[in-house]
Design a protein around this motif. Structure first.
Motif, short mmCIF file in Angstrom:
data_model
loop_
_atom_site.label_atom_id
_atom_site.label_comp_id
_atom_site.label_asym_id
_atom_site.label_seq_id
_atom_site.Cartn_x
_atom_site.Cartn_y
_atom_site.Cartn_z
N SER A 97 -111.06 -15.59 -56.04
CA SER A 97 -110.53 -16.95 -56.11
C SER A 97 -111.25 -17.82 -57.13
CB SER A 97 -110.59 -17.61 -54.73
OG SER A 97 -111.93 -17.68 -54.26
N THR A 112 -106.21 -20.73 -48.35
CA THR A 112 -105.49 -20.19 -47.20
C THR A 112 -105.46 -18.67 -47.21
OG1 THR A 112 -103.33 -20.17 -48.31
CG2 THR A 112 -104.02 -22.23 -47.24
N VAL A 113 -106.20 -18.04 -48.13
CA VAL A 113 -106.13 -16.59 -48.32
C VAL A 113 -107.30 -15.88 -47.65
CG1 VAL A 113 -106.21 -14.74 -50.03
CG2 VAL A 113 -104.85 -16.79 -50.47
N ILE A 172 -100.13 -20.04 -54.87
CA ILE A 172 -100.66 -19.93 -53.52
C ILE A 172 -102.01 -20.64 -53.47
CG2 ILE A 172 -101.67 -18.27 -51.90
CD1 ILE A 172 -99.43 -16.36 -52.64
N ASP A 173 -102.24 -21.39 -52.41
CA ASP A 173 -103.51 -22.06 -52.20
C ASP A 173 -104.54 -21.02 -51.77
OD1 ASP A 173 -105.67 -23.60 -51.51
OD2 ASP A 173 -104.59 -24.87 -50.06
N PRO A 208 -97.80 -12.84 -46.02
CA PRO A 208 -97.96 -13.97 -45.09
C PRO A 208 -98.60 -13.54 -43.77
CG PRO A 208 -95.74 -13.92 -46.01
CD PRO A 208 -96.39 -12.64 -46.39
N PHE A 219 -99.81 -10.62 -51.91
CA PHE A 219 -100.16 -11.61 -50.90
C PHE A 219 -99.11 -11.54 -49.80
CE2 PHE A 219 -102.19 -12.90 -54.74
CZ PHE A 219 -103.36 -13.55 -54.39
N TRP A 255 -102.41 -16.34 -45.91
CA TRP A 255 -102.04 -15.09 -46.57
C TRP A 255 -103.16 -14.05 -46.44
CZ3 TRP A 255 -97.26 -15.21 -49.15
CH2 TRP A 255 -96.72 -16.48 -49.37
N TYR A 263 -93.26 -12.67 -50.61
CA TYR A 263 -94.58 -12.19 -50.94
C TYR A 263 -95.07 -12.85 -52.22
CZ TYR A 263 -93.00 -8.49 -47.78
OH TYR A 263 -92.48 -7.81 -46.71
N GLY A 264 -96.36 -12.86 -52.41
CA GLY A 264 -96.94 -13.32 -53.66
C GLY A 264 -97.52 -12.13 -54.41
N LEU A 268 -90.84 -20.20 -51.73
CA LEU A 268 -92.18 -19.71 -52.05
C LEU A 268 -92.19 -18.84 -53.29
CD1 LEU A 268 -93.90 -19.24 -48.61
CD2 LEU A 268 -94.37 -20.97 -50.30
N VAL A 269 -93.27 -18.06 -53.43
CA VAL A 269 -93.57 -17.51 -54.75
C VAL A 269 -92.60 -16.42 -55.19
CG1 VAL A 269 -95.34 -16.33 -56.08
CG2 VAL A 269 -95.98 -18.10 -54.48
#
Length: 460
Positions: A359, A350-351, A346-347, A406, A404, A412, A453-454, A20-21
């Motif tokens: 966004s 999904t946040v 990150i999509d 999880p 971000f 997220w 984390y993002g 991931l990020v």
């Protein structure tokens, strides 16, 4: 705290694939090289608790000295033998002010020395070969090294490096003096300036690996070596035989801590896992191992390697997969897709936005790099000096950092913390916390070692 001895299984310690990020190596990790605090020729496990500024050393004689209070949460441990008595001295460096605080083991006296700029990296070592650790810093912006010899000789400056290169000082030619060297992660190239004369560029590793130079074959020269956190593999280029040594020794959230723990004159492969407080020592004969329990989740290895200044890129370069046993290492380690390829955005669908939903905002900047260096976290976004600022309660504010986190069921949480002033890219790691976010369910959030984390930065 306890110790376990045994024979090493061929599989070593179980690895983990992390995707991931951005994988936070640790929120407040202080990792630095092998240190002998009692002068018996063996490296001693030692941990530093930033929140309290406490040092806890487990000497190899099993007669651990009393904990020492020497430091605070913004100070980075920089142990070394500054007084030349054959024992490592407790020391910390305050990067923001460029100040060093050394507690000499011989006299018990403390000293305070200013040496370095606010964005300099401590690179202490024995650059003059007198058997004492010299205070030195590396300034990435100019690629300059600034040294203050312990002998009292005139200070020196040498240009060897550039902004994206990270320091990896060690004695690569075996003359008893620390050599200037930098590692360029994107190409895994080592640029070494030998104190005995001459220089060399060597490719060893790939940009997902962390440099861990040490003398793994006992010839008096530090070897090029890298550690791959997602798989737990070590790739060592032994200077004596010029051969590759590939060893499987690592686990989730582990920090590489090589050193000579058994006193045989050869550095051992080792990792420390803050989550369990265990040190996993794999001795140089590659047969015996030892597990020492010395530490806990808030305490981090106080050692002398510089890998905490690296952010290993999460995405391998094209064609880098597969192990070729040569200069580029290249073991991709497999792994779980984690809901997206390593480094994928990150999509936003999904946040769950705990603050403003951004966004739909236009992307006008790139977050080029995220680094955790001692007590600092750097968000290297390319509009730090470009976005217009706003005068907010007397401060000229430029942007908002985002984290971000999880969610347990997938997706997220996104939340901001503090402000970024005009041109500012660095904040204290301690600021990435619930008492700044102040939003449920992250009001008591703390980053955890080994978690993913993002990060993002938004303009105002």
């Amino acid at each position: 705290m306890q110790t376990t001895f045994g024979k090493a299984l061929q599989r070593g310690v179980l690895p983990v694939a992390s995707l991931l990020v951005f994988t936070a190596v640790t929120a407040t990790a202080q990792i630095l090289s092998s240190s002998d605090y009692d002068g018996d020729g063996k490296s001693d496990p030692a941990v530093y608790e930033p929140a309290k500024g406490m040092w806890y050393v487990n000497t190899s004689g099993r007669t651990a000295p009393a904990p020492k209070n020497w430091g605070w949460y913004e100070a980075v441990p920089v142990p070394g033998d500054y007084d030349g008595d054959g024992k490592a001295d407790i020391a910390v460096h305050h990067q923001a002010k460029g100040t060093w605080y050394v507690l000499n083991s011989g006299s018990g006296d403390g000293s305070q020395i200013w040496w370095g700029l606010s964005d300099s990296i401590p690179v202490q070592g024995d650059y003059d070969g007198d058997g004492r650790t010299d205070i030195a810093v590396y300034h990435p912006a100019g690629g300059n090294w600034y040294g203050l010899p312990s002998s009292g000789a005139r200070w020196w400056v040498k240009n060897w490096g550039w902004t994206e290169a990270r320091p990896v000082p060690a004695d690569y030619d075996g003359d008893g003096k620390t050599d200037l060297a930098v590692f360029y992660a994107p190409t895994a190239e080592w640029y070494i300036l030998y104190s005995s004369g001459g220089s060399k560029i060597i490719n060893w590793g790939w940009h997902e690996t962390i440099p861990v130079p040490a003398d793994y074959d006992g010839d008096g020269k530090d070897d090029l070596a890298v550690y791959h956190p997602p798989t737990g593999y070590w790739y060592i280029h032994r200077s004596r035989s010029q051969a590759l040594l590939k060893v499987y020794w690592g686990l989730e959230g582990a920090e590489p801590t090589p050193g000579d723990y058994n006193g045989d004159g050869v550095d051992d492969i080792a990792v420390y896992q803050p989550l369990s407080g265990n040190w996993f020592l794999y001795y140089s004969n590659l047969e015996d191992f030892e597990i020492q329990n010395w530490g806990w989740n808030e305490a981090y290895a106080a050692r002398n390697t510089l890998w905490q200044f690296y952010d290993a890129s999460p995405t391998p370069p094209p064609g880098s997969g597969g192990d070729n046993g040569g200069g580029n290492g290249g073991d991709d380690g497999g792994g779980d897709d984690g809901g997206g390829n390593p480094g994928s955005p990150i999509d936003f669908n999904t946040v769950e936005w705990l603050h403003s939903d951004v966004s739909t905002w236009a992307q006008t900047s790139n977050l080029r790099d995220v680094r955790i260096s001692g007590s600092k976290i750097t968000l290297d976004y390319d509009k730090a000096n470009v976005w217009p600022g706003v005068n907010h309660v007397g401060a000229f504010v430029n942007g908002n950092p985002w984290i971000f986190v999880p969610k347990s069921g997938g997706g997220w949480y996104a939340a901001t913390w503090e402000w970024l002033r005009h041109g500012q890219t660095t904040k204290n790691v301690s600021s990435v916390a619930g008492d700044h976010i102040k939003k449920s369910p992250l009001q008591n959030f703390r980053p955890v070692s080994g978690e993913t984390y993002g990060f993002m930065v938004s303009g105002l």
